[in-house]
Design a protein around this motif. Structure first.
Motif, mmCIF file in Angstrom:
data_model
loop_
_atom_site.group_PDB
_atom_site.id
_atom_site.type_symbol
_atom_site.label_atom_id
_atom_site.label_comp_id
_atom_site.label_asym_id
_atom_site.label_seq_id
_atom_site.Cartn_x
_atom_site.Cartn_y
_atom_site.Cartn_z
ATOM 1 N N HIS A 57 33.410 34.411 -48.163
ATOM 2 C CA HIS A 57 33.110 32.979 -48.042
ATOM 3 C C HIS A 57 31.600 32.783 -48.001
ATOM 4 O O HIS A 57 30.879 33.513 -47.318
ATOM 5 N N TRP A 58 31.109 31.791 -48.733
ATOM 6 C CA TRP A 58 29.661 31.625 -48.887
ATOM 7 C C TRP A 58 28.966 31.230 -47.580
ATOM 8 O O TRP A 58 27.766 31.450 -47.425
ATOM 9 N N ARG A 59 29.713 30.700 -46.596
ATOM 10 C CA ARG A 59 29.109 30.336 -45.308
ATOM 11 C C ARG A 59 29.165 31.468 -44.292
ATOM 12 O O ARG A 59 28.688 31.313 -43.177
ATOM 13 N N LYS A 60 29.783 32.570 -44.681
ATOM 14 C CA LYS A 60 29.807 33.792 -43.883
ATOM 15 C C LYS A 60 30.288 33.519 -42.456
ATOM 16 O O LYS A 60 31.419 33.085 -42.263
ATOM 17 N N GLU A 62 29.618 31.198 -40.408
ATOM 18 C CA GLU A 62 29.820 29.782 -40.090
ATOM 19 C C GLU A 62 31.025 29.191 -40.806
ATOM 20 O O GLU A 62 31.284 27.986 -40.698
ATOM 21 N N ALA A 63 31.770 30.006 -41.523
ATOM 22 C CA ALA A 63 32.908 29.502 -42.285
ATOM 23 C C ALA A 63 33.999 28.948 -41.377
ATOM 24 O O ALA A 63 34.610 27.912 -41.676
ATOM 25 N N ALA A 66 33.017 25.582 -39.859
ATOM 26 C CA ALA A 66 32.981 24.531 -40.877
ATOM 27 C C ALA A 66 34.372 24.091 -41.294
ATOM 28 O O ALA A 66 34.564 22.963 -41.757
ATOM 29 N N THR A 67 35.366 24.969 -41.144
ATOM 30 C CA THR A 67 36.734 24.643 -41.550
ATOM 31 C C THR A 67 37.531 24.008 -40.427
ATOM 32 O O THR A 67 38.361 23.114 -40.673
#
Length: 291
Positions: A57-60, A62-63, A66-67
């Protein structure tokens, strides 16, 4: 079941894992059912993968935050819908774990058709479909043997805000001193503003003959300039004056006590002298008669 439908609670469970339909408060006709619980189970698995596995996931790190959003139903709904729609073009990959990646992909297909489109087009989640995806992943031979869960490290708190925030329950000496200084400054500002208001009222009450070009008007402007300068001087020395007054209050009381004692002693001495003179004057006629 239909008779007790009105008595069922439409929102139960952990808010992070709640189904998208239940987060939508505008949908008043939604009744909590089994397909909502199956969707919550899928969100629990997504939470675990985002927090405790190595993924792309591109937010690593912080994914997960964020979800899964708490406290705002609109933002929580948007975040889950974004996750569901984005995975169609960019499926999540768990590094070195193909069976888990395939499991997430199979569950995502079921989730996508259950929340997208109109209510008539949606296909609700059922136990048999969810269990079939899990059984296919479990019977896979590609599960890694040493893939321990990654420990979740919570973010560090912002220490700058906690240091700057004063402790009102147990203030320190510096905090008390700053409070006293602030109160003194406010008192000085109040006095100066009162003086400025008084000067403004006095200038407005000038007679009509004091025009801009008259001598009285020039004299008045000079007086106002001197008043402003003296006001600034008083503002600079007001704090020192208050401190000196506090320090000399005790000594002035002592000096007044001493002066009162000295005055009383002088008065007593003067009265004694006057009475002695009067006695001498009264004795003069007697001595003249004897002579």
């Amino acid at each position: 079941m239909a008779e007790n439908a009105t008595e069922l609670k439409e929102r139960t469970g952990t808010c992070f894992f709640m189904a998208i339909e239940l987060l939508n408060l505008e949908a008043t006709d939604v009744i909590h059912s089994t397909h909502h619980d199956l969707e919550s189970f899928i969100w629990v698995l997504v939470w675990i993968v985002l927090r405790h596995t190595a993924h792309d996931h591109w937010r690593k790190t912080e994914a997960c935050s964020a979800t899964f959003i708490y406290g705002d139903d609109d933002n929580a709904t948007s975040a889950k819908q974004h996750w569901t729609m984005a995975r169609e073009s960019r499926p999540l990959t768990v590094f070195s774990n193909a069976p888990l990646t395939n499991l997430l992909a199979g569950l995502h297909k079921l989730l996508l058709v259950s929340v997208s489109g109109s209510m008539e087009q949606r296909i609700k989640l059922i136990y048999d479909a969810v269990l079939a995806v899990f059984e296919s992943a479990i019977h896979s031979n590609d599960w890694p043997l040493s893939d321990a869960a990654i420990s979740f490290v919570p973010p560090k708190p912002n220490l700058a805000k906690s240091i700057d925030k004063p402790n009102l329950a147990n203030p320190t000496h510096k905090q008390k001193k700053r409070t006293r200084t602030r109160l003194e400054d406010e008192e000085t500002d109040e006095v100066l503003s009162t003086e400025e208001d008084t000067g403004t009222v006095a200038s407005q009450a000038l007679p009509s003959g004091t025009g801009t070009g008259s001598r009285a008007g020039k004299r008045q402007r000079n007086n106002e300039g001197a008043a402003v300068q003296s006001t600034g001087d008083r503002a600079g020395s007001s704090r020192a004056v208050r401190r000196s007054v506090r320090g000399t209050a005790g000594s002035s009381n002592v000096s007044r006590g001493g002066s009162n004692a000295a005055g009383s002693s002088k008065a007593t001495g003067g009265s004694n002298t006057a009475s002695a003179r009067s006695r001498k004057t009264a004795a003069l006629p007697r001595r003249a008669k004897k002579a």
